[in-house]
Design a protein around this motif. Structure first.
Motif, PDB file in Angstrom:
ATOM      1  N   ALA A  84       0.706  -1.185  -0.239  1.00  0.00           N
ATOM      2  CA  ALA A  84      -0.001  -0.038   0.056  1.00  0.00           C
ATOM      3  C   ALA A  84       0.848   1.252  -0.103  1.00  0.00           C
ATOM      4  O   ALA A  84       0.381   2.272  -0.775  1.00  0.00           O
ATOM      5  N   GLU A  85       1.959   1.196   0.810  1.00  0.00           N
ATOM      6  CA  GLU A  85       2.772   2.553   0.757  1.00  0.00           C
ATOM      7  C   GLU A  85       3.397   2.686  -0.396  1.00  0.00           C
ATOM      8  O   GLU A  85       3.563   3.938  -0.844  1.00  0.00           O
ATOM      9  N   GLY A  86       3.845   1.837  -1.158  1.00  0.00           N
ATOM     10  CA  GLY A  86       4.437   1.827  -2.261  1.00  0.00           C
ATOM     11  C   GLY A  86       3.436   2.378  -3.682  1.00  0.00           C
ATOM     12  O   GLY A  86       3.659   3.410  -4.238  1.00  0.00           O
ATOM     13  N   ARG A  87       2.353   1.588  -3.369  1.00  0.00           N
ATOM     14  CA  ARG A  87       1.316   2.127  -4.359  1.00  0.00           C
ATOM     15  C   ARG A  87       0.941   3.536  -4.073  1.00  0.00           C
ATOM     16  O   ARG A  87       0.804   4.415  -5.223  1.00  0.00           O
ATOM     17  N   TYR A  88       1.149   3.895  -3.071  1.00  0.00           N
ATOM     18  CA  TYR A  88       0.528   5.339  -2.622  1.00  0.00           C
ATOM     19  C   TYR A  88       1.712   6.446  -3.374  1.00  0.00           C
ATOM     20  O   TYR A  88       1.365   7.520  -4.034  1.00  0.00           O
ATOM     21  N   GLU A  89       2.732   5.952  -3.125  1.00  0.00           N
ATOM     22  CA  GLU A  89       3.946   7.018  -3.591  1.00  0.00           C
ATOM     23  C   GLU A  89       3.945   6.983  -5.181  1.00  0.00           C
ATOM     24  O   GLU A  89       4.143   8.008  -5.723  1.00  0.00           O
ATOM     25  N   VAL A  90       3.839   5.843  -5.755  1.00  0.00           N
ATOM     26  CA  VAL A  90       3.824   5.974  -7.240  1.00  0.00           C
ATOM     27  C   VAL A  90       2.555   6.735  -7.884  1.00  0.00           C
ATOM     28  O   VAL A  90       2.920   7.592  -8.717  1.00  0.00           O
ATOM     29  N   ARG A  91       1.498   6.618  -7.337  1.00  0.00           N
ATOM     30  CA  ARG A  91       0.142   7.264  -7.655  1.00  0.00           C
ATOM     31  C   ARG A  91       0.517   8.696  -7.177  1.00  0.00           C
ATOM     32  O   ARG A  91       0.116   9.550  -8.024  1.00  0.00           O
ATOM     33  N   ARG A  92       1.012   9.015  -6.145  1.00  0.00           N
ATOM     34  CA  ARG A  92       1.207  10.563  -5.723  1.00  0.00           C
ATOM     35  C   ARG A  92       1.991  11.201  -6.847  1.00  0.00           C
ATOM     36  O   ARG A  92       1.609  12.301  -7.236  1.00  0.00           O
ATOM     37  N   LEU A  93       3.141  10.392  -7.109  1.00  0.00           N
ATOM     38  CA  LEU A  93       4.195  11.297  -8.137  1.00  0.00           C
ATOM     39  C   LEU A  93       3.522  11.125  -9.579  1.00  0.00           C
ATOM     40  O   LEU A  93       3.836  11.967 -10.229  1.00  0.00           O
ATOM     41  N   CYS A  94       2.785   9.933  -9.791  1.00  0.00           N
ATOM     42  CA  CYS A  94       2.208  10.144 -11.201  1.00  0.00           C
ATOM     43  C   CYS A  94       1.003  11.382 -11.387  1.00  0.00           C
ATOM     44  O   CYS A  94       1.051  12.276 -12.284  1.00  0.00           O
ATOM     45  N   ALA A  95       0.507  11.722 -10.251  1.00  0.00           N
ATOM     46  CA  ALA A  95      -0.450  12.558 -10.202  1.00  0.00           C
ATOM     47  C   ALA A  95       0.296  13.955 -10.202  1.00  0.00           C
ATOM     48  O   ALA A  95      -0.118  14.927 -10.608  1.00  0.00           O
ATOM     49  N   ARG A 150      16.676   8.190  -3.048  1.00  0.00           N
ATOM     50  CA  ARG A 150      16.552   6.950  -3.665  1.00  0.00           C
ATOM     51  C   ARG A 150      17.194   6.703  -4.895  1.00  0.00           C
ATOM     52  O   ARG A 150      17.664   7.849  -5.580  1.00  0.00           O
ATOM     53  N   ARG A 151      17.188   5.429  -5.540  1.00  0.00           N
ATOM     54  CA  ARG A 151      17.911   5.053  -6.856  1.00  0.00           C
ATOM     55  C   ARG A 151      16.765   5.583  -7.940  1.00  0.00           C
ATOM     56  O   ARG A 151      17.062   5.899  -8.978  1.00  0.00           O
ATOM     57  N   TRP A 152      15.093   5.535  -7.676  1.00  0.00           N
ATOM     58  CA  TRP A 152      14.377   6.004  -8.628  1.00  0.00           C
ATOM     59  C   TRP A 152      13.573   6.965  -8.037  1.00  0.00           C
ATOM     60  O   TRP A 152      13.621   7.043  -6.872  1.00  0.00           O
ATOM     61  N   LEU A 153      12.507   7.418  -8.625  1.00  0.00           N
ATOM     62  CA  LEU A 153      11.921   8.632  -7.978  1.00  0.00           C
ATOM     63  C   LEU A 153      10.987   8.050  -6.904  1.00  0.00           C
ATOM     64  O   LEU A 153      10.803   8.892  -5.965  1.00  0.00           O
ATOM     65  N   ALA A 154      10.224   6.929  -7.038  1.00  0.00           N
ATOM     66  CA  ALA A 154       9.423   6.482  -6.145  1.00  0.00           C
ATOM     67  C   ALA A 154      10.071   5.457  -5.211  1.00  0.00           C
ATOM     68  O   ALA A 154       9.333   5.284  -4.182  1.00  0.00           O
ATOM     69  N   GLY A 155      11.130   5.217  -5.305  1.00  0.00           N
ATOM     70  CA  GLY A 155      11.881   4.346  -4.225  1.00  0.00           C
ATOM     71  C   GLY A 155      13.247   3.615  -4.917  1.00  0.00           C
ATOM     72  O   GLY A 155      13.832   4.215  -5.764  1.00  0.00           O
ATOM     73  N   ASP A 156      13.317   2.407  -4.622  1.00  0.00           N
ATOM     74  CA  ASP A 156      14.764   1.892  -4.924  1.00  0.00           C
ATOM     75  C   ASP A 156      14.446   0.863  -6.407  1.00  0.00           C
ATOM     76  O   ASP A 156      15.509   0.285  -6.967  1.00  0.00           O
ATOM     77  N   VAL A 157      13.403   0.817  -6.928  1.00  0.00           N
ATOM     78  CA  VAL A 157      13.005   0.299  -8.019  1.00  0.00           C
ATOM     79  C   VAL A 157      12.249   1.002  -9.143  1.00  0.00           C
ATOM     80  O   VAL A 157      11.614   2.063  -8.606  1.00  0.00           O
ATOM     81  N   MET A 158      12.637   1.011 -10.501  1.00  0.00           N
ATOM     82  CA  MET A 158      12.038   1.985 -11.459  1.00  0.00           C
ATOM     83  C   MET A 158      10.136   1.388 -11.256  1.00  0.00           C
ATOM     84  O   MET A 158      10.003   0.341 -11.341  1.00  0.00           O
ATOM     85  N   THR A 159       9.446   2.407 -11.434  1.00  0.00           N
ATOM     86  CA  THR A 159       8.079   2.421 -11.406  1.00  0.00           C
ATOM     87  C   THR A 159       7.352   3.154 -12.626  1.00  0.00           C
ATOM     88  O   THR A 159       8.208   3.905 -13.175  1.00  0.00           O
ATOM     89  N   LEU A 160       5.985   3.279 -12.395  1.00  0.00           N
ATOM     90  CA  LEU A 160       5.415   4.215 -13.548  1.00  0.00           C
ATOM     91  C   LEU A 160       5.500   5.505 -13.062  1.00  0.00           C
ATOM     92  O   LEU A 160       5.328   6.279 -14.119  1.00  0.00           O
ATOM     93  N   ALA A 161       5.930   6.047 -11.920  1.00  0.00           N
ATOM     94  CA  ALA A 161       6.320   7.194 -11.576  1.00  0.00           C
ATOM     95  C   ALA A 161       7.441   7.471 -12.466  1.00  0.00           C
ATOM     96  O   ALA A 161       7.508   8.793 -12.814  1.00  0.00           O
ATOM     97  N   ASP A 162       8.293   6.996 -12.675  1.00  0.00           N
ATOM     98  CA  ASP A 162       9.668   7.317 -13.410  1.00  0.00           C
ATOM     99  C   ASP A 162       9.113   7.545 -15.152  1.00  0.00           C
ATOM    100  O   ASP A 162       9.559   8.394 -15.584  1.00  0.00           O
ATOM    101  N   PHE A 163       8.044   6.582 -15.529  1.00  0.00           N
ATOM    102  CA  PHE A 163       7.673   6.679 -16.935  1.00  0.00           C
ATOM    103  C   PHE A 163       6.654   7.958 -16.873  1.00  0.00           C
ATOM    104  O   PHE A 163       6.862   8.874 -17.860  1.00  0.00           O
ATOM    105  N   ALA A 164       6.226   8.305 -15.932  1.00  0.00           N
ATOM    106  CA  ALA A 164       5.393   9.557 -15.861  1.00  0.00           C
ATOM    107  C   ALA A 164       6.264  10.713 -16.018  1.00  0.00           C
ATOM    108  O   ALA A 164       5.977  11.526 -16.882  1.00  0.00           O
ATOM    109  N   ALA A 165       7.188  10.826 -15.252  1.00  0.00           N
ATOM    110  CA  ALA A 165       8.144  12.058 -15.274  1.00  0.00           C
ATOM    111  C   ALA A 165       8.727  12.202 -16.670  1.00  0.00           C
ATOM    112  O   ALA A 165       9.218  13.115 -17.274  1.00  0.00           O
ATOM    113  N   ALA A 166       9.245  10.875 -17.080  1.00  0.00           N
ATOM    114  CA  ALA A 166      10.195  10.893 -18.196  1.00  0.00           C
ATOM    115  C   ALA A 166       9.354  11.059 -19.592  1.00  0.00           C
ATOM    116  O   ALA A 166       9.819  11.819 -20.529  1.00  0.00           O
TER     117      ALA A 166
END
Length: 221
Positions: A84-95, A150-166
């Motif tokens: 849940a915490e990881g999903r929240y951070e990815v969705r927060r950054l996508c938004a 962090r290694r990536w925007l939302a944490g230590d692995v690449m996520t949809l947040a990185d794709f949104a920013a890129a």
């Protein structure tokens, strides 16, 4: 044949394209002049927006919903954490990028410098462009702060947040409007994500009458 109705320099379409490529889903890319609001396109998406994905028998719209559907239903790299915490951070950054960054930067810069020309809506408003170029400094600093921890925007692995920013930054980089020297951390992050196989089709994009900046497709800037 799976199809993605898209516009080459739309960050929302690019986010979906990156997700599709990362999941190794082949699609036919169909350029859609959505601003003309053709009846055929409105049947696919009454909201009149791209992207629209036709995948098997399903027609889907809204980039975030499409990407989350693909992540949940298609095997491959997980782009949204299962906790849940990881999903929240990815969705927060996508938004953050799809709402705040888009409103403060992408719409003002791309809207004036690219889409007014494409849609034949007049000349760029320099005041609006300057506002967007000023606002991007804050966002790059914020990304740099995240990447210092962090290694990536939302944490230590690449996520949809990185794709949104890129997706947003790559559109701006097409017209050379990103100061990559402002943050070494952000520059390194973008070089890393830009070198992924999923990014190749984006780097091949060409908008008629508007060639990309010289460094756009260079992996080492």
């Amino acid at each position: 044949m799976n199809r993605l109705y898209h516009v080459a320099l739309s960050p929302f379409c690019r986010k979906v394209r990156l997700t599709l490529a990362e999941k190794k889903i082949e699609v036919e890319l169909v350029e859609e002049r959505y601003w003309e609001q053709s009846p055929e396109f409105l049947r696919r998406n009454p909201a009149g927006k791209v992207p629209v994905l036709r995948l098997d028998a399903r027609v889907m719209s809204e980039s975030q919903a499409i990407c989350e559907y693909l992540d949940e239903t298609v095997p491959g790299p997980t782009l949204i954490p299962r906790d849940a915490e990881g999903r929240y951070e990815v969705r927060r950054l996508c938004a953050w990028f799809d709402d705040k960054f888009n409103e403060e930067v992408t719409r003002k810069v791309m809207g004036e410098r690219v889409w007014k020309k494409v849609m034949k809506k007049g000349y760029p408003d320099s005041k609006t462009v300057k506002e967007g170029l000023s606002a991007i400094k804050f966002h790059l600093d914020y990304m740099g702060w995240l990447l210092d921890q962090r290694r990536w925007l939302a944490g230590d692995v690449m996520t949809l947040a990185d794709f949104a920013a890129a997706a947003h930054l790559s559109c701006l980089d097409y017209i050379s409007d990103v100061d990559w020297n402002r943050s070494e951390a952000v520059k390194d992050w973008y070089a890393k994500i830009k070198s992924r196989p999923a990014f190749r089709s984006l780097l091949a994009d060409q908008l008629p009458g508007l060639p990309p900046s010289p460094q756009y497709a260079e992996l080492d800037f």
